[in-house]
Scaffold this active site. Sequence first.
Site, PDB file in Angstrom:
ATOM      1  N   THR A 153       1.588  -8.631  -8.462  1.00 52.03           N
ATOM      2  CA  THR A 153       1.787  -8.272  -7.067  1.00 52.03           C
ATOM      3  C   THR A 153       1.031  -9.220  -6.132  1.00 52.03           C
ATOM      4  OG1 THR A 153       1.101  -6.589  -5.459  1.00 52.03           O
ATOM      5  CG2 THR A 153      -0.087  -6.597  -7.508  1.00 52.03           C
ATOM      6  N   ASP A 154       1.481  -9.293  -4.878  1.00 51.26           N
ATOM      7  CA  ASP A 154       0.736 -10.090  -3.892  1.00 51.26           C
ATOM      8  C   ASP A 154      -0.569  -9.396  -3.493  1.00 51.26           C
ATOM      9  OD1 ASP A 154       1.816  -7.988  -2.421  1.00 51.26           O
ATOM     10  OD2 ASP A 154       2.708  -9.234  -0.864  1.00 51.26           O
ATOM     11  N   GLU A 155      -0.719  -8.116  -3.895  1.00 49.42           N
ATOM     12  CA  GLU A 155      -1.906  -7.366  -3.461  1.00 49.42           C
ATOM     13  C   GLU A 155      -3.196  -7.909  -4.078  1.00 49.42           C
ATOM     14  OE1 GLU A 155      -1.352  -3.137  -3.124  1.00 49.42           O
ATOM     15  OE2 GLU A 155       0.817  -3.353  -2.970  1.00 49.42           O
ATOM     16  N   TYR A 178      -5.846  -0.225  -7.734  1.00 51.86           N
ATOM     17  CA  TYR A 178      -4.566  -0.757  -8.231  1.00 51.86           C
ATOM     18  C   TYR A 178      -4.609  -2.285  -8.270  1.00 51.86           C
ATOM     19  CZ  TYR A 178       0.224  -2.552  -7.903  1.00 51.86           C
ATOM     20  OH  TYR A 178       1.369  -3.290  -8.094  1.00 51.86           O
ATOM     21  N   LYS A 182      -4.592  -5.015 -11.415  1.00 57.10           N
ATOM     22  CA  LYS A 182      -3.554  -6.045 -11.555  1.00 57.10           C
ATOM     23  C   LYS A 182      -4.196  -7.439 -11.567  1.00 57.10           C
ATOM     24  CE  LYS A 182       0.370  -5.600 -11.685  1.00 57.10           C
ATOM     25  NZ  LYS A 182       1.291  -5.321 -12.839  1.00 57.10           N
TER      26      LYS A 182
HETATM   27  P1  NAD Z   1       6.994   2.063 -11.397  1.00 53.40           P
HETATM   28  O1  NAD Z   1       5.749   2.844 -11.171  1.00 53.40           O
HETATM   29  O2  NAD Z   1       8.252   2.480 -10.713  1.00 53.40           O
HETATM   30  O3  NAD Z   1       7.324   1.987 -12.966  1.00 53.40           O
HETATM   31  C1  NAD Z   1       6.341   1.756 -13.918  1.00 53.40           C
HETATM   32  C2  NAD Z   1       6.945   2.021 -15.279  1.00 53.40           C
HETATM   33  O4  NAD Z   1       5.921   1.765 -16.274  1.00 53.40           O
HETATM   34  C3  NAD Z   1       7.398   3.465 -15.494  1.00 53.40           C
HETATM   35  O5  NAD Z   1       8.657   3.494 -16.135  1.00 53.40           O
HETATM   36  C4  NAD Z   1       6.322   4.069 -16.386  1.00 53.40           C
HETATM   37  O6  NAD Z   1       6.813   5.108 -17.222  1.00 53.40           O
HETATM   38  C5  NAD Z   1       5.899   2.848 -17.200  1.00 53.40           C
HETATM   39  N1  NAD Z   1       4.517   2.977 -17.712  1.00 53.40           N
HETATM   40  C6  NAD Z   1       3.411   3.332 -17.025  1.00 53.40           C
HETATM   41  N2  NAD Z   1       2.347   3.364 -17.845  1.00 53.40           N
HETATM   42  C7  NAD Z   1       2.787   2.996 -19.080  1.00 53.40           C
HETATM   43  C8  NAD Z   1       2.169   2.813 -20.346  1.00 53.40           C
HETATM   44  N3  NAD Z   1       0.844   3.027 -20.503  1.00 53.40           N
HETATM   45  N4  NAD Z   1       2.909   2.424 -21.393  1.00 53.40           N
HETATM   46  C9  NAD Z   1       4.260   2.206 -21.251  1.00 53.40           C
HETATM   47  N5  NAD Z   1       4.896   2.372 -20.077  1.00 53.40           N
HETATM   48  C10 NAD Z   1       4.179   2.757 -18.998  1.00 53.40           C
HETATM   49  O7  NAD Z   1       6.599   0.559 -11.006  1.00 53.40           O
HETATM   50  P2  NAD Z   1       7.498  -0.578 -10.368  1.00 53.40           P
HETATM   51  O8  NAD Z   1       7.487  -0.422  -8.898  1.00 53.40           O
HETATM   52  O9  NAD Z   1       8.773  -0.657 -11.110  1.00 53.40           O
HETATM   53  O10 NAD Z   1       6.592  -1.856 -10.702  1.00 53.40           O
HETATM   54  C11 NAD Z   1       6.803  -2.608 -11.887  1.00 53.40           C
HETATM   55  C12 NAD Z   1       5.810  -3.756 -11.915  1.00 53.40           C
HETATM   56  O11 NAD Z   1       5.974  -4.570 -10.766  1.00 53.40           O
HETATM   57  C13 NAD Z   1       4.349  -3.323 -11.907  1.00 53.40           C
HETATM   58  O12 NAD Z   1       3.636  -4.147 -12.794  1.00 53.40           O
HETATM   59  C14 NAD Z   1       3.906  -3.545 -10.477  1.00 53.40           C
HETATM   60  O13 NAD Z   1       2.524  -3.834 -10.418  1.00 53.40           O
HETATM   61  C15 NAD Z   1       4.738  -4.749 -10.098  1.00 53.40           C
HETATM   62  N6  NAD Z   1       5.060  -4.904  -8.677  1.00 53.40           N
HETATM   63  C16 NAD Z   1       5.632  -3.876  -7.997  1.00 53.40           C
HETATM   64  C17 NAD Z   1       5.972  -4.054  -6.662  1.00 53.40           C
HETATM   65  C18 NAD Z   1       6.652  -2.953  -5.880  1.00 53.40           C
HETATM   66  O14 NAD Z   1       6.840  -3.097  -4.671  1.00 53.40           O
HETATM   67  N7  NAD Z   1       7.053  -1.864  -6.488  1.00 53.40           N
HETATM   68  C19 NAD Z   1       5.716  -5.278  -6.030  1.00 53.40           C
HETATM   69  C20 NAD Z   1       5.128  -6.308  -6.765  1.00 53.40           C
HETATM   70  C21 NAD Z   1       4.820  -6.112  -8.094  1.00 53.40           C
HETATM   71  P1  TYD Z   2       3.588   1.601  -0.231  1.00 50.88           P
HETATM   72  O1  TYD Z   2       5.054   1.804  -0.308  1.00 50.88           O
HETATM   73  O2  TYD Z   2       2.686   2.634  -0.819  1.00 50.88           O
HETATM   74  O3  TYD Z   2       3.275   0.149  -0.809  1.00 50.88           O
HETATM   75  P2  TYD Z   2       1.890  -0.703  -0.809  1.00 50.88           P
HETATM   76  O4  TYD Z   2       0.765   0.166  -0.422  1.00 50.88           O
HETATM   77  O5  TYD Z   2       1.814  -1.126  -2.236  1.00 50.88           O
HETATM   78  O6  TYD Z   2       2.141  -1.825   0.137  1.00 50.88           O
HETATM   79  O7  TYD Z   2       3.180   1.467   1.304  1.00 50.88           O
HETATM   80  C1  TYD Z   2       3.758   0.481   2.145  1.00 50.88           C
HETATM   81  C2  TYD Z   2       3.086   0.567   3.499  1.00 50.88           C
HETATM   82  O8  TYD Z   2       3.418   1.817   4.118  1.00 50.88           O
HETATM   83  C3  TYD Z   2       1.564   0.541   3.431  1.00 50.88           C
HETATM   84  O9  TYD Z   2       1.062  -0.150   4.566  1.00 50.88           O
HETATM   85  C4  TYD Z   2       1.174   2.017   3.518  1.00 50.88           C
HETATM   86  C5  TYD Z   2       2.253   2.600   4.400  1.00 50.88           C
HETATM   87  N1  TYD Z   2       2.621   4.013   4.135  1.00 50.88           N
HETATM   88  C6  TYD Z   2       2.651   4.932   5.190  1.00 50.88           C
HETATM   89  O10 TYD Z   2       2.351   4.606   6.349  1.00 50.88           O
HETATM   90  N2  TYD Z   2       3.016   6.212   4.896  1.00 50.88           N
HETATM   91  C7  TYD Z   2       3.325   6.630   3.632  1.00 50.88           C
HETATM   92  O11 TYD Z   2       3.646   7.845   3.430  1.00 50.88           O
HETATM   93  C8  TYD Z   2       3.300   5.668   2.575  1.00 50.88           C
HETATM   94  C9  TYD Z   2       3.648   6.075   1.167  1.00 50.88           C
HETATM   95  C10 TYD Z   2       2.943   4.368   2.878  1.00 50.88           C
END
Ligand code: NAD
Ligand code: TYD
Length: 372
Positions: A153-155, A178, A182
């Site tokens: 992630t960019d975080e 988190y 990561k």
């Molecule tokens: P998500 O939370 O929707 O899905 C995570 C999946 O991992 C789930 O299916 C869960 O069951 C599985 N999981 C969790 N713990 C596990 C374990 N111990 N063993 C096996 N499986 C396990 O997450 P996502 O949004 O699909 O994110 C996927 C990846 O992308 C993550 O690594 C996250 O850090 C990264 N990422 C997400 C975003 C975003 O905006 N969602 C952005 C950048 C990077």
């Molecule tokens: P989120 O979807 O949780 O992603 P991330 O924290 O990983 O960027 O949140 C996106 C942005 O929205 C973040 O600035 C937090 C804000 N946010 C709210 O204002 N209200 C909410 O209920 C949630 C879930 C997020």
Amino acid sequence: MRTLKNILVTGGAGFIGVNFIHTLLEKSLEFTGRIINLDALTYAGNAASLADIEKQFGGNPTDKTGLSKARYFFEHGDICDRAFVESVFAKYDIDTVVHFAAESHVDRSILGPEAFIKTNVMGTFTLLDVARNYWKNTDGTIRQDALFHHISTDEVYGSLGDTGYFTEGTPYDPRSPYSAGKASSDHLVMAYHHTYGLPATLSNCSNNYGPYQFPEKLIPLMILNMLEGKPLPVYGDGKNIRDWVYVEDHNRAVWAIMQHGVTGEKYNIGGENEWENIKLLDTLINIVSKKAGLDPAKVRGTIAYVKDRPGHDRRYAIDCSKIKRELGWKREVSFEEGLTRTVDWYLSNTEWINSIRSGEYQKWVERNYGKR
Ligand code: NAD
Ligand code: TYD
């Protein structure tokens, strides 16, 4: 170009993983191999999101006739369970890992950081170490035609002020449990590459949106709250900025890296699409109201400014010029188009939404797979 045969997708039942599997198997992206989805089915994972894939491509690996044709397999388990991960590598002769599995929600990491350290740090370590051993040649070196691609992630880069962008060279400065987990996993991946020669690539992506996202993240939470007439909780002053990318664009970038990326390199992925949360919400209100026949003024009246998230990063913005320049990737889905597709998906998949909201799905997981 790499030839990838048996791809282990970890976290393939989560938001981005589900979309990745759909894209890879359904959109003919020059892939003819097998996908093995290893997922623990936590609250965020949903096997039902892949029911169509299971039907079309699934098979039982012990069934001889199935083995020859099937291209999708599901393995329920935890990436921290070394013996289990080793057995999956051996059973399918894994040559590629794309590692999505993680605890992914910042708010949950603030309330309960332990699961994040276990899965995101120890789980990544376990996968890396199993891959290192499984891909070892007889002379102790590691085969270089394998690949471990880590999704991050960019975080990890921390928080930006009003100007500037995250580049691949930006120093890590994670500020939530988190992002700290990561960041740690990213360092482990690079350490395994430099120390042991593990062929690894890494991508850091900005906020994703699209179908199948668990409704605790901003966009699906707001869509569902609007439809249910619930308050729309905006943290702090609503002026935090995120850079949004449609999940399919992210996954095409991941696939480009898996095919053509240079091992030991990291790539930033972003939408070049920065939005203040409150402005994004305004746009989303217009789209949802139009599609669902709601009065936008009334919906706007349900916006509720709430207490800010502790340590809330102010702004994320990705410089993704490297992947554009070196791998020819570019964003294809505009924000308007992506949001419209996303709203349409949540409007027409009420069964999926109800099953996770009611807790029925977790009961199904326990009935079929036992408690985790
Ligand atoms: P998500 O939370 O929707 O899905 C995570 C999946 O991992 C789930 O299916 C869960 O069951 C599985 N999981 C969790 N713990 C596990 C374990 N111990 N063993 C096996 N499986 C396990 O997450 P996502 O949004 O699909 O994110 C996927 C990846 O992308 C993550 O690594 C996250 O850090 C990264 N990422 C997400 C975003 C975003 O905006 N969602 C952005 C950048 C990077
Ligand atoms: P989120 O979807 O949780 O992603 P991330 O924290 O990983 O960027 O949140 C996106 C942005 O929205 C973040 O600035 C937090 C804000 N946010 C709210 O204002 N209200 C909410 O209920 C949630 C879930 C997020």
